[in-house]
Design an enzyme around this catalytic site. Structure first.
Site, PDB file in Angstrom:
ATOM      1  N   GLU A 166      11.377 -19.854 -29.658  1.00 17.71           N
ATOM      2  CA  GLU A 166      12.648 -19.472 -29.050  1.00 17.71           C
ATOM      3  C   GLU A 166      13.861 -20.041 -29.772  1.00 17.71           C
ATOM      4  O   GLU A 166      14.995 -19.722 -29.416  1.00 17.71           O
ATOM      5  CB  GLU A 166      12.685 -19.955 -27.598  1.00 17.71           C
ATOM      6  CG  GLU A 166      11.576 -19.397 -26.735  1.00 17.71           C
ATOM      7  CD  GLU A 166      11.520 -20.070 -25.375  1.00 17.71           C
ATOM      8  OE1 GLU A 166      12.079 -19.485 -24.438  1.00 17.71           O
ATOM      9  OE2 GLU A 166      10.928 -21.163 -25.258  1.00 17.71           O
ATOM     10  N   HIS A 185       0.814  -1.214   0.000  1.00 13.62           N
ATOM     11  CA  HIS A 185       0.000   0.000   0.000  1.00 13.62           C
ATOM     12  C   HIS A 185       0.850   1.268   0.000  1.00 13.62           C
ATOM     13  O   HIS A 185       0.488   2.269  -0.609  1.00 13.62           O
ATOM     14  CB  HIS A 185      -0.972  -0.021   1.178  1.00 13.62           C
ATOM     15  CG  HIS A 185      -2.128  -0.938   0.942  1.00 13.62           C
ATOM     16  ND1 HIS A 185      -2.936  -1.420   1.944  1.00 13.62           N
ATOM     17  CD2 HIS A 185      -2.619  -1.473  -0.210  1.00 13.62           C
ATOM     18  CE1 HIS A 185      -3.869  -2.214   1.413  1.00 13.62           C
ATOM     19  NE2 HIS A 185      -3.682  -2.259   0.119  1.00 13.62           N
ATOM     20  N   CYS A 208       7.690 -11.216 -27.101  1.00  8.27           N
ATOM     21  CA  CYS A 208       7.743 -11.009 -25.650  1.00  8.27           C
ATOM     22  C   CYS A 208       9.154 -10.873 -25.110  1.00  8.27           C
ATOM     23  O   CYS A 208       9.357 -10.800 -23.899  1.00  8.27           O
ATOM     24  CB  CYS A 208       7.018 -12.137 -24.912  1.00  8.27           C
ATOM     25  SG  CYS A 208       7.824 -13.747 -25.085  1.00  8.27           S
ATOM     26  N   ASP A 210      15.977 -15.755 -26.173  1.00 12.33           N
ATOM     27  CA  ASP A 210      16.536 -17.072 -26.501  1.00 12.33           C
ATOM     28  C   ASP A 210      16.701 -17.253 -28.004  1.00 12.33           C
ATOM     29  O   ASP A 210      17.651 -17.909 -28.458  1.00 12.33           O
ATOM     30  CB  ASP A 210      15.658 -18.186 -25.929  1.00 12.33           C
ATOM     31  CG  ASP A 210      16.072 -18.570 -24.511  1.00 12.33           C
ATOM     32  OD1 ASP A 210      17.237 -18.335 -24.156  1.00 12.33           O
ATOM     33  OD2 ASP A 210      15.232 -19.094 -23.756  1.00 12.33           O
TER      34      ASP A 210
END
Length: 574
Positions: free
Chosen positions: A426, A184, A497, A450
């Site tokens: 990959e 928080h 990604c 990769d």
């Protein structure tokens, strides 16, 4: 001497200042001090009343437009009226317990209750209870608030929400040893625009106080005693960043399209459950890569199906209606988990790793994980993404595991849904077989980290890497283009990604090659969207075609730099 520490950036901004180590009152110390004093019920009631007024004052001090933060602090006001908390304390006092001991017992009961809850948000309330208890004791003992000079960077083990609000107009940055993006105090720091890096484990071991420090909350870096050149570089970066940042953040949650209207989706790479909230805050449109290894680390046995289900369900619900693509457990002899026995291999990057372990070594573990993902699919759109796939037989076997998981869930009478099936691209083998893999999957994600390693035959974790080791190497770009061409028009969803998805030099090229979904670190989502909005598709396609003809990554980067200059775009800092 310059030192660099790493943590987790909470608010993407830069700060340069002098360190102050915050001397805080801890709950345990104050309880011990209070137990040494004679304290009456009336003393305790007065402390409660002062605490109530302080909390109300803190809420009123919130800047205009940030009133929603009051909900975090208002929880403490609710506790002051709650019979299970304040009533319990008075009951114990009336039975002869010292007020401090009664307060400790009541706090421990609530801490235990919240700690047992599945919701990570409710577990975070434990710190809010401690914050409240600390404030009550401070008032009981007549202690003053901790003060700091304006413009300082505070370093602390952790902070309470109320402390951040009270210090917000004085501090230029925050560094903590503990905490996460869901803490928080971190949420409040982010909302108040304070450059903050949490989870910097070595901070209090390395810092004595009064050192100059650079807080790079964009990348989670803390640079202690920077050199003059480094400080000058960051000052220039900060001036440029501050100028552009407000515009970028104002559009963070807006969809991204190129100047001529081509939609570009920006989703998040997640490696921790608390990053779900960060991804939502910065406008991620789903999750392109949810790494699950964090669930298995730091423990003596694998996580249960229920624990994983609750994790995936939280991500799906928080980021709905976007897809959440979960990468199944990706380990190998170079990424080991202590309770999963694996033999050492001389070349682990080419050995048993990823999906190659699913048929024997970790079959039951992965089956449990797939069942958890399928159960989460009943609550939103989710995908199962298999890592390190190089051969068609592997995706066929992977889909067989999914079928087994479905049958087991059905037999157990558990509710589950349909999950999309995908793979990581990959290796060159997976890239060159993309036109065959599309017959078996709903989506593919190109992991350029990769893919670059295997294409260039360079160990990316090695002691030395050659200068040509770069995800913008033309050979890597040509493989990416090959995959794009194989997928085009098939309905199979494709994304990138790897680190290239957030590289300012790579983004325009990837879009120009035909990528329409980029998966990046949550903090970088607004920046990637911003870059996508700057150009037309035709000019990006022209740039990408030039890059494909280049003979080195250095030449590719020069092409992009010249492109930015020609388009009068200043390079962003991240």
């Amino acid at each position: 001497m310059e030192q660099i520490l790493r943590g987790i950036g909470v608010y993407p901004a830069l700060s340069i200042g002098r360190i102050v180590i915050l001397k805080r009152y801890t709950l345990e110390n104050m309880i011990n001090k209070a137990l040494e004093k004679q304290i009456t019920v009336d003393n305790f009631k007065e402390a409660i009343e002062r605490t109530r007024k302080e909390i109300e004052s803190i809420i009123r001090s919130l800047p205009e437009g940030k009133e929603e933060l009051s909900k975090i602090i208002e929880f403490q006001l609710m506790l002051l009226e709650d019979d299970s908390f304040i009533g319990k304390i008075y009951e114990l006092i009336n039975k002869g317990s010292h007020p401090a001991r009664a307060l400790k017992e009541a706090i421990n009961e609530i801490k235990e209750m919240f700690s047992r809850m599945d919701s990570i948000y409710m577990r975070e309330r434990v710190n809010d209870v401690i914050d409240l208890g600390t404030r009550i004791l401070k008032n009981l003992l007549g202690l003053s608030e901790v003060g700091v000079e304006s413009g300082t960077v505070i370093v602390s083990d952790e902070l309470h929400p109320s402390e951040v609000i009270m210090l917000s107009d004085k501090v230029s940055g925050i560094i903590t040893v503990r905490g996460s993006a869901l803490s928080h105090f971190a949420i409040i720091a982010r909302e108040l625009g304070i450059p903050t890096v949490v989870n910097v484990h070595e901070a209090l071991n390395c810092i004595k106080g009064k050192e100059k420090v650079i807080v790079n909350a964009l990348s989670g870096l803390v640079i202690i005693n920077p050199s003059e050149d480094e400080e000058l570089k960051y000052k220039e970066m900060k001036a440029r960043w501050d100028k552009d940042f407000q515009l970028i953040m104002n559009q963070a949650k807006e969809p991204a399209s190129t100047k001529d209207g081509t939609r570009i989706f920006v989703v998040a790479n997640l490696g921790r459950i608390d990053e779900v909230e960060t991804a939502a805050y910065y406008g991620a449109e789903g999750v392109g890569l949810f790494r699950t290894e964090f669930l298995f680390l730091g423990r003596d046995s694998p996580p249960s199906e229920d624990e994983q289900f609750n994790t995936f369900k939280l991500a799906v619900q928080r980021l709905s209606p976007g897809n959440v693509f979960v990468r199944t457990l990706d380990i190998g002899s170079d990424k080991q988990i202590q309770y999963i026995p694996m033999y050492h291999e001389p070349n682990p990057a080419l050995g048993k790793r990823g999906i190659r372990l699913y048929w024997k070594e970790i079959k039951n573990i992965v089956l449990t994980q797939i069942k958890a993902i399928l159960r989460a699919a009943a609550h939103g759109s989710i995908g199962i993404m298999f890592p390190m796939v190089t051969d068609i037989s592997e995706i066929i076997e992977g889909k067989n595991l999914v079928d087994i998981a479905r049958k087991e869930l059905k037999n157990e009478g558990k509710k589950f849904g349909n999950a999309k099936i995908g793979i990581m691209i990959e290796t060159p083998s997976a890239a060159m077989l993309a036109d065959e893999f599309i017959k078996y999957v709903d989506f593919m994600s190109i992991g350029t980290n990769d893919l670059t390693q295997y294409t260039l035959a360079v160990d990316r974790t090695g002691m030395e890497t050659p200068p040509f080791f770069d995800h913008l190497h033309p050979s890597v770009l040509r493989l990416v283009k090959y995959v794009i061409n194989a997928v085009k028009g098939t309905g199979v969803e494709l994304s990138v990604c790897g680190e290239s998805a957030s590289d300012i030099y790579a983004i325009p090229i990837l879009i120009g090659l035909g990528i329409r979904k980029l998966s990046v670190a949550p903090l970088l989502t607004p920046i990637v969207k911003h870059i996508a909005r700057l150009f037309r598709i035709d000019e990006l396609e022209e740039l990408a075609n030039e890059a494909l003809k280049a003979n080195s990554s250095q030449k590719v980067r020069e092409l992009v730099k010249e492109f930015y200059i020609r388009k009068k775009v200043s390079l962003l800092v991240f």
